[in-house]
Design a protein around this motif. Structure first.
Motif, mmCIF file in Angstrom:
data_model
loop_
_atom_site.group_PDB
_atom_site.id
_atom_site.type_symbol
_atom_site.label_atom_id
_atom_site.label_comp_id
_atom_site.label_asym_id
_atom_site.label_seq_id
_atom_site.Cartn_x
_atom_site.Cartn_y
_atom_site.Cartn_z
ATOM 1 N N ALA A 61 -27.859 -39.262 20.280
ATOM 2 C CA ALA A 61 -27.810 -38.173 19.322
ATOM 3 C C ALA A 61 -28.827 -37.027 19.871
ATOM 4 C CB ALA A 61 -28.037 -38.742 17.845
ATOM 5 N N PRO A 62 -30.283 -37.587 19.845
ATOM 6 C CA PRO A 62 -31.057 -36.461 20.419
ATOM 7 C C PRO A 62 -30.635 -35.758 21.554
ATOM 8 C CG PRO A 62 -32.316 -38.539 19.553
ATOM 9 C CD PRO A 62 -30.951 -38.771 19.562
ATOM 10 N N ALA A 63 -30.135 -36.593 22.520
ATOM 11 C CA ALA A 63 -29.499 -35.879 23.753
ATOM 12 C C ALA A 63 -28.530 -34.951 23.555
ATOM 13 C CB ALA A 63 -29.119 -36.989 24.812
ATOM 14 N N LEU A 64 -27.447 -34.999 22.867
ATOM 15 C CA LEU A 64 -26.506 -34.242 22.505
ATOM 16 C C LEU A 64 -27.112 -32.935 21.623
ATOM 17 C CD1 LEU A 64 -23.480 -36.417 21.449
ATOM 18 C CD2 LEU A 64 -23.688 -35.000 23.649
ATOM 19 N N ALA A 65 -28.012 -33.190 20.667
ATOM 20 C CA ALA A 65 -28.540 -32.273 19.939
ATOM 21 C C ALA A 65 -29.661 -31.164 20.777
ATOM 22 C CB ALA A 65 -29.366 -32.485 18.808
ATOM 23 N N LEU A 66 -30.181 -31.775 21.834
ATOM 24 C CA LEU A 66 -30.984 -31.012 22.733
ATOM 25 C C LEU A 66 -29.925 -30.186 23.637
ATOM 26 C CD1 LEU A 66 -33.923 -33.672 23.434
ATOM 27 C CD2 LEU A 66 -34.048 -31.086 22.462
ATOM 28 N N SER A 67 -29.104 -30.900 24.216
ATOM 29 C CA SER A 67 -28.065 -30.146 25.015
ATOM 30 C C SER A 67 -27.550 -28.963 24.232
ATOM 31 C CB SER A 67 -26.862 -30.890 25.428
ATOM 32 O OG SER A 67 -26.226 -31.164 24.248
ATOM 33 N N TRP A 68 -27.331 -28.852 22.958
ATOM 34 C CA TRP A 68 -26.885 -27.681 22.530
ATOM 35 C C TRP A 68 -28.077 -26.865 22.250
ATOM 36 C CZ3 TRP A 68 -22.239 -25.782 21.649
ATOM 37 C CH2 TRP A 68 -21.085 -26.785 21.961
ATOM 38 N N ASN A 69 -29.171 -27.154 21.776
ATOM 39 C CA ASN A 69 -30.386 -26.366 21.755
ATOM 40 C C ASN A 69 -30.782 -25.736 23.117
ATOM 41 O OD1 ASN A 69 -32.077 -28.401 19.690
ATOM 42 N ND2 ASN A 69 -30.751 -26.964 19.142
ATOM 43 N N SER A 98 -49.861 -14.537 6.305
ATOM 44 C CA SER A 98 -48.853 -14.109 5.026
ATOM 45 C C SER A 98 -48.407 -15.573 4.636
ATOM 46 C CB SER A 98 -47.729 -13.382 5.892
ATOM 47 O OG SER A 98 -47.197 -14.170 6.877
ATOM 48 N N SER A 99 -47.514 -16.264 5.168
ATOM 49 C CA SER A 99 -47.119 -17.484 4.631
ATOM 50 C C SER A 99 -47.471 -18.720 5.163
ATOM 51 C CB SER A 99 -45.371 -17.537 4.801
ATOM 52 O OG SER A 99 -44.848 -16.191 4.156
ATOM 53 N N GLY A 100 -48.251 -18.906 6.217
ATOM 54 C CA GLY A 100 -48.766 -20.028 6.904
ATOM 55 C C GLY A 100 -47.944 -20.478 8.149
ATOM 56 N N VAL A 101 -48.435 -21.293 8.479
ATOM 57 C CA VAL A 101 -47.974 -21.995 9.937
ATOM 58 C C VAL A 101 -46.831 -22.675 9.635
ATOM 59 C CG1 VAL A 101 -48.237 -23.319 11.963
ATOM 60 C CG2 VAL A 101 -50.397 -21.945 10.981
ATOM 61 N N ILE A 102 -46.754 -23.248 8.777
ATOM 62 C CA ILE A 102 -45.468 -24.248 8.277
ATOM 63 C C ILE A 102 -44.327 -23.376 8.100
ATOM 64 C CG2 ILE A 102 -44.682 -25.995 6.723
ATOM 65 C CD1 ILE A 102 -47.469 -27.132 6.502
ATOM 66 N N GLU A 103 -44.440 -22.536 7.236
ATOM 67 C CA GLU A 103 -43.253 -21.658 6.917
ATOM 68 C C GLU A 103 -42.865 -20.883 8.266
ATOM 69 O OE1 GLU A 103 -45.809 -21.787 5.231
ATOM 70 O OE2 GLU A 103 -45.346 -22.204 3.177
ATOM 71 N N TYR A 104 -43.736 -20.402 9.054
ATOM 72 C CA TYR A 104 -43.499 -19.817 10.498
ATOM 73 C C TYR A 104 -42.412 -20.908 11.196
ATOM 74 C CZ TYR A 104 -43.849 -17.947 15.024
ATOM 75 O OH TYR A 104 -43.801 -17.515 16.246
ATOM 76 N N LEU A 105 -43.282 -22.026 11.419
ATOM 77 C CA LEU A 105 -42.388 -22.898 12.369
ATOM 78 C C LEU A 105 -41.130 -23.116 11.529
ATOM 79 C CD1 LEU A 105 -45.434 -25.490 13.272
ATOM 80 C CD2 LEU A 105 -44.493 -23.617 14.712
ATOM 81 N N LEU A 106 -41.037 -23.187 10.396
ATOM 82 C CA LEU A 106 -39.609 -23.641 9.630
ATOM 83 C C LEU A 106 -38.636 -22.365 10.007
ATOM 84 C CD1 LEU A 106 -40.414 -25.390 6.286
ATOM 85 C CD2 LEU A 106 -39.081 -26.496 8.514
ATOM 86 N N HIS A 107 -39.299 -21.443 9.913
ATOM 87 C CA HIS A 107 -38.278 -20.073 10.266
ATOM 88 C C HIS A 107 -37.863 -20.049 11.673
ATOM 89 C CE1 HIS A 107 -36.788 -15.939 9.717
ATOM 90 N NE2 HIS A 107 -37.494 -15.745 10.985
ATOM 91 N N ARG A 108 -38.707 -20.393 12.566
ATOM 92 C CA ARG A 108 -38.343 -20.399 14.057
ATOM 93 C C ARG A 108 -37.325 -21.505 14.453
ATOM 94 N NH1 ARG A 108 -39.220 -15.892 16.759
ATOM 95 N NH2 ARG A 108 -39.474 -17.311 18.659
ATOM 96 N N SER A 109 -37.297 -22.566 13.650
ATOM 97 C CA SER A 109 -36.717 -23.777 14.014
ATOM 98 C C SER A 109 -35.457 -23.694 13.254
ATOM 99 C CB SER A 109 -37.498 -24.962 13.754
ATOM 100 O OG SER A 109 -37.409 -25.140 12.251
ATOM 101 N N PRO A 146 -32.579 -21.924 13.697
ATOM 102 C CA PRO A 146 -31.224 -21.497 14.342
ATOM 103 C C PRO A 146 -30.997 -22.836 15.214
ATOM 104 C CG PRO A 146 -32.793 -19.765 14.530
ATOM 105 C CD PRO A 146 -33.516 -20.586 13.638
ATOM 106 N N HIS A 147 -32.011 -23.851 15.385
ATOM 107 C CA HIS A 147 -31.788 -25.222 16.259
ATOM 108 C C HIS A 147 -31.367 -26.237 15.242
ATOM 109 C CE1 HIS A 147 -33.156 -22.380 19.663
ATOM 110 N NE2 HIS A 147 -34.180 -22.182 18.681
ATOM 111 N N LEU A 148 -31.624 -26.080 14.192
ATOM 112 C CA LEU A 148 -31.342 -27.391 13.248
ATOM 113 C C LEU A 148 -29.937 -27.879 12.979
ATOM 114 C CD1 LEU A 148 -33.743 -26.571 10.418
ATOM 115 C CD2 LEU A 148 -34.214 -28.040 12.153
ATOM 116 N N PRO A 149 -28.923 -27.067 13.213
ATOM 117 C CA PRO A 149 -27.500 -27.653 12.948
ATOM 118 C C PRO A 149 -27.231 -28.910 13.797
ATOM 119 C CG PRO A 149 -27.601 -25.288 12.795
ATOM 120 C CD PRO A 149 -28.979 -25.702 13.168
ATOM 121 N N PRO A 150 -27.416 -28.933 15.035
ATOM 122 C CA PRO A 150 -26.901 -30.187 15.978
ATOM 123 C C PRO A 150 -27.710 -31.385 15.190
ATOM 124 C CG PRO A 150 -27.347 -28.278 17.254
ATOM 125 C CD PRO A 150 -27.835 -27.790 15.930
#
Length: 684
Positions: A133-141, A30-41, A43-47
């Motif tokens: 910064a990545p450590a804190l972001a990953l902790s929230w993920n 349908s929309s390709g792998v990139i669109e799928y990965l962006l859609h799945r990611s 919820p985890h982007l805000p941190p």
């Protein structure tokens, strides 16, 4: 769940890798792998975005505030204040979330303050940024991912159930409807019981900000560690529900008697005769509710439904209010005892008819009453209809007789095709004996004054499941709980509301079903006459509305009975004969002294007989006419004017108006009895 069941479930359910591959293939198509990965990611982007934004904003901050003492002090105070505010705002959450949030804000604000003053590339700040910064972001993920239960069951840890003392309970299955959510809970074995879960219901109602009656619990009869939690956030019973009409007109009393509606739209029914195939005994019923709770109105609704059946007779008593409550239905009632003397006679008669009716049932091979009993028997003898003894304001009867006055009837009448209904405001131990309450078995409970009163009519298991009639008191007339034979236990703690029955409907029931209503049987009449004497044989029979004819009274009387010993009224038959003998048939008729001119009867309106489907369509056409005329508001009276045109009764038209409301074609307004027309495109 056994190991074999778990293996079967594992085989039948796809693995996470299979689900991922299937989703990936669908995404590529349908929309390709990139669109799928962006859609799945997403919820985890805000941190991560917050971390990147903090680093970028530090560059202009250092440009403007480096070397500025006031800015340094302000940033330091802002960092401390922001961390404290986070800690204070998190007091309503769990301890883990509160601590995690405070650490994140403290670390981010401290680094930003140092970077704004000294520069983001000064000393250890770059390393702290690219590591922290990545450590804190990953902790929230990670925290976000762990909220999901990989086995498909929601985790209660740290959530609502933890607040109410059910932290270790697991939600194994959930069902969500528009106004009802149901959750199956698995309690920790050996740690919590079903009673512990019941005790948490008030806390759950408080946490969800709903009424006590909105949260209920049903015990699993097969497991002491499983319960079902039901939450109904909105009260759908707040609007009165008019009686829709007879559910089984001309049918048998063995058919369900419809008396109201549950909060999910299911009609509330009760069964009077027993049914061996359904493992259901005949019903004796206790109706209980404080003044103003709608108890009497609900009783009238049930009586009106009963009196539309062909094979039942009703003996009704109300020594307190006389004909105030039962008045509209008196012409359809076989025996109405409206004073204490007649009521005592009715009690004696009920005790007397039980053995007579059981002997008749045994003679014709019946183990208990069934609809065939009301039909003529093989030897040509008349049948025997079902008998319901209905005692309104029974507290007065008990006070003036004995607190065990109904016990014998309740214990013996079921096998004789007799049901006992006792209606009172408070069935306390001072009013009625515990033996009578235990023998009645079923209860129909309206609003009560306090929780102690509820224990007189409802079992502990119903109260533990969330039933709280004392929450209504007299503020919600018609609200009730129905715990009776033949009703699933899941409905015992479910609020219902009895139908509201208009006086015109009661008159219609009395008149329309007079021709099919049973007039009794000789076995019951003879036994009642022996026990009650003239109080039964010469009982008052009330005329049907619109006529002067009263139903015939039974005259079978082989014994004067105990209630005739002090009865000295002379027989008036001889007086009538003497009056007739004094009339001279040859005498001239008297000349009229005046002539009264009566108005001519107006021409009858043309009445068209329609089938039920055509009548419903005619009602729909009428509503469309109102809408075409530009009318916005209508009243039931607008439809009532056209009753005769449809060949239907006023109660039927009222029920159709209620159907329009339920279908969305009419909407209630703030003014009672006024409805707003909803356009068809809006209703759809």
């Amino acid at each position: 769940m056994t190991q074999s069941d778990q293996e079967d479930q594992a085989v039948s359910q796809p693995t996470p890798e299979q689900v991922y591959e299937e989703q990936l293939r669908a995404a590529q198509g349908s929309s390709g792998v990139i669109e799928y990965l962006l859609h799945r990611s997403k919820p985890h982007l805000p941190p991560w975005l917050a971390g990147i934004g903090t680093g970028l904003v530090s560059l202009p901050a250092h440009y403007y505030w480096s070397g500025n003492a006031a800015a340094t002090a302000g940033l330091t105070l802002a960092s401390v204040a922001l961390t404290g505010t986070t800690w204070w705002a998190g007091k309503a959450t769990t301890a883990q979330r509160r601590l995690h949030s405070a650490i994140t804000v403290a670390a981010a604000s401290s680094w930003f303050t140092a970077a704004a003053i000294a520069g983001p590339d000064a000393g250890p700040l770059p390393g702290l940024y690219f590591i922290g910064a990545p450590a804190l972001a990953l902790s929230w993920n990670i925290r976000q991912i762990l909220r999901r239960n990989p086995e498909g069951a929601a985790s209660a840890e740290g959530g609502l159930l933890e607040k109410v003392g059910l932290a270790k309970a697991r939600i194994t299955r959930s069902t969500v409807a528009p106004n009802k959510a149901t959750f199956d809970l698995q309690l920790p074995r050996g740690e919590l019981t079903q009673d512990d879960a019941s005790k948490a219901l008030p806390l759950l109602a408080s946490a969800l900000d709903v009424s006590k009656n909105a949260v209920r619990l049903t015990h699993d009869p097969d497991s002491a560690s499983r319960v079902q939690l039901t939450v109904v956030p909105h009260d759908l019973l707040k609007n009165t529900v008019p009686c829709p009409g007879p559910s089984h007109p001309g049918g048998s009393i063995a058919d369900p008697v419809h008396v109201g509606i549950y909060e999910d739209g299911t009609e509330a029914v009760m069964y009077f005769p027993g049914e061996p195939k359904a493992s259901r005994n005949a019903m004796h019923l206790l109706i209980m509710g404080m003044t103003g709770s709608g108890k009497s109105e609900g009783g009238l609704t049930a009586l009106a439904e009963i009196l539309t059946r062909r094979d039942v007779i009703v003996w009704a008593s109300d020594p307190a209010k006389a004909d105030q409550t039962l008045g509209p239905l008196l012409p359809a009632i076989d025996w109405a005892a409206l004073d204490m003397k007649s009521t005592k006679a009715m009690v004696e008669a009920l005790n007397a008819v039980i053995p007579a009716r059981t002997r008749w049932l045994a003679k014709y091979g019946y183990k208990q009453w069934e609809p065939a009993c009301a039909e003529p028997q093989a030897d040509g003898s008349p049948g025997m209809p079902y008998l319901i003894g209905w005692f309104e304001e029974a507290a007065k009867t008990i006070r003036e007789t004995d607190d065990d006055v109904f016990t014998g009837i309740a214990q013996e009448a079921r096998s004789a095709g007799v049901s006992l209904v006792v209606s009172m405001q408070r069935a306390s131990g001072n009013q009625v004996s515990t033996d009578t309450r235990a023998s009645l078995g079923s209860s129909w409970v309206y609003g009560l004054r306090n929780d102690r009163d509820a224990t007189f009519a409802l079992d502990d298991e119903v109260l533990d499941a969330g039933a709280a009639p004392h929450a209504w008191k007299d503020k919600k007339p018609g609200y009730c709980y129905l715990v009776a034979n033949g009703i699933p236990e899941t409905f015992w703690a479910t609020p219902a509301r009895s139908f509201l029955t208009a006086r015109e409907y009661l008159d219609w029931v009395v008149l329309a079903f007079a021709s099919i209503r049973s007039i009794g049987d000789p076995i019951t009449a003879e036994a009642a006459s022996k026990a009650a004497g003239r109080l039964y044989a010469k009982r008052t029979r009330y005329p049907v509305p619109g006529t002067d004819d009263a139903p015939p009274a039974e005259t079978a009387m082989t014994d004067p009975g105990p209630y005739d010993q002090d009865h000295n009224e002379p027989d008036t038959d001889d007086d009538y004969d003497e009056d007739l003998n004094d009339i001279d048939p040859e005498a001239e008729l008297l000349q009229p002294r005046s002539v009264i001119q009566l108005a001519e009867r107006p021409a009858a309106k043309l009445k068209v007989d329609l089938t039920p489907a055509q009548a419903r369509q005619a009602m729909e056409d009428m509503l469309n006419e109102f809408e075409a005329e530009g009318r916005v508001l209508v009243r039931p009276a607008d439809f009532m004017e056209h009753c005769d045109r449809h060949g239907r009764s006023r109660p039927w038209v009222s029920s159709q108006v209620a159907n329009f409301v339920m279908a969305g074609r009419l909407a209630e307004t703030k003014e009672t009895g006024v409805y707003r027309i909803v356009r068809q495109d809006e209703a759809a």
